[in-house]
Design an enzyme around this catalytic site. Structure first.
Site, mmCIF file in Angstrom:
data_model
loop_
_atom_site.group_PDB
_atom_site.id
_atom_site.type_symbol
_atom_site.label_atom_id
_atom_site.label_comp_id
_atom_site.label_asym_id
_atom_site.label_seq_id
_atom_site.Cartn_x
_atom_site.Cartn_y
_atom_site.Cartn_z
ATOM 1 C CE LYS A 190 35.649 57.116 74.589
ATOM 2 N NZ LYS A 190 36.968 56.565 74.212
ATOM 3 C CE LYS A 228 35.333 54.027 76.702
ATOM 4 N NZ LYS A 228 36.499 53.520 75.944
ATOM 5 C CG ASP A 256 36.808 53.428 72.064
ATOM 6 O OD1 ASP A 256 36.487 52.266 71.746
ATOM 7 O OD2 ASP A 256 36.798 53.839 73.244
#
Length: 214
Positions: free
Chosen positions: A151, A180, A89
């Site tokens: 995300k 996400k 991430d």
């Protein structure tokens, strides 16, 4: 739907100890979470603790500000993969995006994606710091770079995921890409709202409470 399977069971506090990571991994195995998300120094430990299970090891790159050089992010990503990370991430260079230096934003993502296809790359755009126009542009750059997910948030900035942002991000990416939602997802109602808006993965430190409906 098995809600646990879309949750990255997360512990990114700087005070986390090995005992805390061990507990996180035990919980992930017990509840069947998708992954554990830990800081890079804990990747090797988490990978070893989860070996033989289907729970993935996720870590963060350029966290939490995104203001590292591209070279530093690439080294950090390569090191994490060597230590057993399955998912990365990565925080975008937020200042570069706001300054319309899209080449810098893009090269971070492209060079990490260039490390191979054997891992999931999620790009954290930090929605609380962006205008809607900037959110859309960040999503487009992530798609062009070959990221698997965009995300919403690190959870360490001025705000977290919102239903509105998740819906906007979902509209701004190709069908094959995913969203996400992370930051402030604390209850089952929060989780269900994010999924209804288009998220397919949730980052949460309250995963057990979400599953148990507390």
């Amino acid at each position: 739907m098995n809600l646990a399977k879309v949750i990255d069971h997360t512990l990114l506090k700087p005070t986390a100890s090995l005992a805390d990571i061990e507990k996180l991994c035990r919980e992930a195995l017990e509840y069947g979470f998708c992954s554990v998300c830990v800081n890079p120094c804990w990747v090797s430990a988490a990978h070893a603790l989860l070996k033989g299970s289907d729970v993935k090891t996720c870590t963060v790159i350029g966290f939490p500000l995104g203001a590292n050089t591209t070279q530093a992010k690439v080294f950090e990503a390569k090191n994490a993969l060597e230590n057993g990370a399955d998912e990365l991430d990565m925080v975008i260079n937020i200042g570069a995006l706001k300054g319309k230096d899209y080449q810098t934003v893009s090269q971070d993502m492209r060079q990490i994606r260039g490390l191979g296809d054997g891992f999931i790359l999620k790009v954290i755009i930090e929605t609380s710091e962006l205008t809607d126009e900037e959110k859309v542009k960040a999503c487009q750059l992530a798609a062009e770079a070959g990221a698997d997910f965009v995300k919403t948030s690190t959870g360490f900035s001025s705000g977290g995921a919102t239903v509105k942002d998740v819906a906007l991000m979902k509209k701004s990416i190709p069908a094959a890409m995913q969203v996400k939602a992370s930051g402030g997802v604390r209850t089952r109602a929060d989780a269900e709202a994010m999924l209804a808006a288009g998220a397919t993965r949730l980052g949460a430190s309250s995963g057990i409470k979400i599953i148990e409906g507390k």
